[in-house]
Motif scaffolding. Structure first.
Motif, PDB file in Angstrom:
ATOM      1  N   PRO A   1       0.886  -1.070  -0.021  1.00 36.89           N
ATOM      2  CA  PRO A   1       0.075  -0.099   0.082  1.00 36.89           C
ATOM      3  C   PRO A   1       0.892   1.182   0.062  1.00 36.89           C
ATOM      4  O   PRO A   1       1.848   1.211   0.604  1.00 36.89           O
ATOM      5  CB  PRO A   1      -0.634  -0.291   1.225  1.00 36.89           C
ATOM      6  N   ARG A   2       0.532   2.178  -0.486  1.00 33.63           N
ATOM      7  CA  ARG A   2       1.197   3.578  -0.420  1.00 33.63           C
ATOM      8  C   ARG A   2       1.288   4.080   1.103  1.00 33.63           C
ATOM      9  O   ARG A   2       0.458   3.685   1.838  1.00 33.63           O
ATOM     10  CB  ARG A   2       0.190   4.629  -1.233  1.00 33.63           C
ATOM     11  N   PRO A   3       2.242   5.054   1.168  1.00 34.13           N
ATOM     12  CA  PRO A   3       2.313   5.559   2.354  1.00 34.13           C
ATOM     13  C   PRO A   3       1.128   6.306   3.093  1.00 34.13           C
ATOM     14  O   PRO A   3       1.063   6.276   4.535  1.00 34.13           O
ATOM     15  CB  PRO A   3       3.440   6.614   2.314  1.00 34.13           C
ATOM     16  N   TYR A   4       0.341   6.812   2.505  1.00 36.86           N
ATOM     17  CA  TYR A   4      -0.700   7.592   2.944  1.00 36.86           C
ATOM     18  C   TYR A   4      -1.879   6.616   3.160  1.00 36.86           C
ATOM     19  O   TYR A   4      -2.987   7.011   3.469  1.00 36.86           O
ATOM     20  CB  TYR A   4      -1.194   8.723   1.917  1.00 36.86           C
ATOM     21  N   ALA A   5      -1.643   5.412   3.021  1.00 31.01           N
ATOM     22  CA  ALA A   5      -3.089   4.406   2.997  1.00 31.01           C
ATOM     23  C   ALA A   5      -3.259   4.305   4.601  1.00 31.01           C
ATOM     24  O   ALA A   5      -4.426   4.102   4.827  1.00 31.01           O
ATOM     25  CB  ALA A   5      -2.531   3.219   2.584  1.00 31.01           C
ATOM     26  N   ASP A   6      -2.179   4.403   5.520  1.00 36.91           N
ATOM     27  CA  ASP A   6      -2.570   4.364   6.866  1.00 36.91           C
ATOM     28  C   ASP A   6      -2.826   5.649   7.387  1.00 36.91           C
ATOM     29  O   ASP A   6      -1.945   6.522   7.617  1.00 36.91           O
ATOM     30  CB  ASP A   6      -1.206   3.493   7.483  1.00 36.91           C
ATOM     31  N   GLU A   7      -4.062   6.026   7.785  1.00 34.64           N
ATOM     32  CA  GLU A   7      -4.437   7.072   8.288  1.00 34.64           C
ATOM     33  C   GLU A   7      -3.829   7.332   9.809  1.00 34.64           C
ATOM     34  O   GLU A   7      -3.971   8.801   9.986  1.00 34.64           O
ATOM     35  CB  GLU A   7      -5.793   7.439   8.445  1.00 34.64           C
ATOM     36  N   ASN A   8      -3.179   6.615  10.331  1.00 38.33           N
ATOM     37  CA  ASN A   8      -2.820   6.711  11.662  1.00 38.33           C
ATOM     38  C   ASN A   8      -1.200   6.960  11.736  1.00 38.33           C
ATOM     39  O   ASN A   8      -0.664   6.952  12.565  1.00 38.33           O
ATOM     40  CB  ASN A   8      -2.973   5.577  12.731  1.00 38.33           C
ATOM     41  N   SER A   9      -0.717   6.912  10.438  1.00 36.29           N
ATOM     42  CA  SER A   9       0.882   6.887  10.473  1.00 36.29           C
ATOM     43  C   SER A   9       1.246   8.337  10.165  1.00 36.29           C
ATOM     44  O   SER A   9       0.583   9.136   9.554  1.00 36.29           O
ATOM     45  CB  SER A   9       1.450   6.173   9.126  1.00 36.29           C
ATOM     46  N   ILE A  10       2.649   8.841  10.391  1.00 34.60           N
ATOM     47  CA  ILE A  10       3.375  10.131  10.196  1.00 34.60           C
ATOM     48  C   ILE A  10       3.223  10.222   8.686  1.00 34.60           C
ATOM     49  O   ILE A  10       3.034  11.604   8.200  1.00 34.60           O
ATOM     50  CB  ILE A  10       4.832  10.020  10.735  1.00 34.60           C
ATOM     51  N   PHE A  11       3.188   9.285   7.905  1.00 33.72           N
ATOM     52  CA  PHE A  11       3.274   9.347   6.393  1.00 33.72           C
ATOM     53  C   PHE A  11       1.796  10.118   6.073  1.00 33.72           C
ATOM     54  O   PHE A  11       1.958  10.996   5.054  1.00 33.72           O
ATOM     55  CB  PHE A  11       3.495   8.102   5.727  1.00 33.72           C
ATOM     56  N   TYR A  12       0.820   9.730   6.694  1.00 35.04           N
ATOM     57  CA  TYR A  12      -0.545  10.229   6.157  1.00 35.04           C
ATOM     58  C   TYR A  12      -0.406  11.734   6.511  1.00 35.04           C
ATOM     59  O   TYR A  12      -1.196  12.458   5.775  1.00 35.04           O
ATOM     60  CB  TYR A  12      -1.521   9.516   6.877  1.00 35.04           C
ATOM     61  N   GLN A  13       0.011  12.179   7.751  1.00 33.28           N
ATOM     62  CA  GLN A  13      -0.092  13.332   8.310  1.00 33.28           C
ATOM     63  C   GLN A  13       0.786  14.567   7.230  1.00 33.28           C
ATOM     64  O   GLN A  13       0.356  15.433   6.726  1.00 33.28           O
ATOM     65  CB  GLN A  13       0.377  13.844   9.677  1.00 33.28           C
TER      66      GLN A  13
END
Length: 221
Positions: free
Chosen positions: A95-107
């Motif tokens: 999955p893309r970095p932004y797929a996990d909404e709880n991750s720093i990548f999403y922010q």
């Protein structure tokens, strides 16, 4: 979110690497206040689906002085696309970095403009295309000058991390696949009959073209 075993292994193995490199690249945004965003968006656009790089390869193939470069680039980008888009992305399905909404990548992705991508993450197709074509140029030309082609390829990789559409490990995978593909493209171009490079498709004077200052593989490196 269920992911493949291969994607899970990459996520866990490169977790610290991905986060530290992404945060380091994001410092460019913090320091310059988004000044670099249009530049990296443009660089990223140049690698979208490899279309512009394919068109550049075909354009170089039209002229005899640059045909070796265009031929090597076209084989390189084609080989890289086969391995990346038709095999690795499908099998690994990361999955893309932004797929996990709880991750720093999403922010970070929210801050960087929320650029969406349709396919899976590993390896980076943009980076694969850039490194396959630029590696082909490097090995086909005079290495005193042709190494500069890697500047574009490196900027492409940084742009994908900057926009938070790829993990740094995706870019690393794209570098490896692209480098191998570019080597194979240059090798195939060297093995083609000389008649292919003598055919006149469009009238051009010797020395014309953007790569005229680079030596052919028949010249001394």
């Amino acid at each position: 979110m269920e992911i493949t075993a291969a994607a899970q292994w990459i996520n866990s193995t490169f977790a610290a690497f991905d986060e530290s490199v992404t945060l380091a690249v994001h410092r460019l945004y913090d320091i310059a206040g988004g000044f670099f965003s249009p530049f990296f968006e443009f660089i990223s656009f140049l690698g979208k689906d490899g279309i512009i790089l394919v068109l550049l390869s075909l354009a170089l193939m039209l002229f005899r002085p640059t045909r070796r470069f265009g031929t090597a680039m076209l084989f390189g980008v084609a080989i890289g696309a086969l391995f990346t888009n038709l095999f690795l992305k499908i099998v690994i399905a990361r999955p893309r970095p932004y797929a996990d909404e709880n991750s720093i990548f999403y922010q970070l992705w929210l801050i960087m403009g929320q650029h969406m991508e349709s396919d899976k993450s590993f390896p980076s197709g943009h980076t694969t295309a850039a490194f396959s074509t630029m590696t082909a140029i490097f090995f086909t030309g005079n290495k005193r000058y042709s190494w500069t082609a890697f500047i574009f390829a490196i900027l492409m990789g940084i742009s994908r991390i900057y926009l938070v559409v790829h993990f740094p490990s995706d870019v690393l995978g794209g570098i490896i696949v692209g480098f191998i593909a570019g080597c194979l493209g240059a090798l195939i171009a060297r093995r083609l009959p000389d008649n292919w490079y003598r055919v006149r498709i469009i009238n051009s004077k010797a020395g014309d073209g953007p790569c005229s200052d680079l030596e052919s593989p028949d010249s001394k490196a």
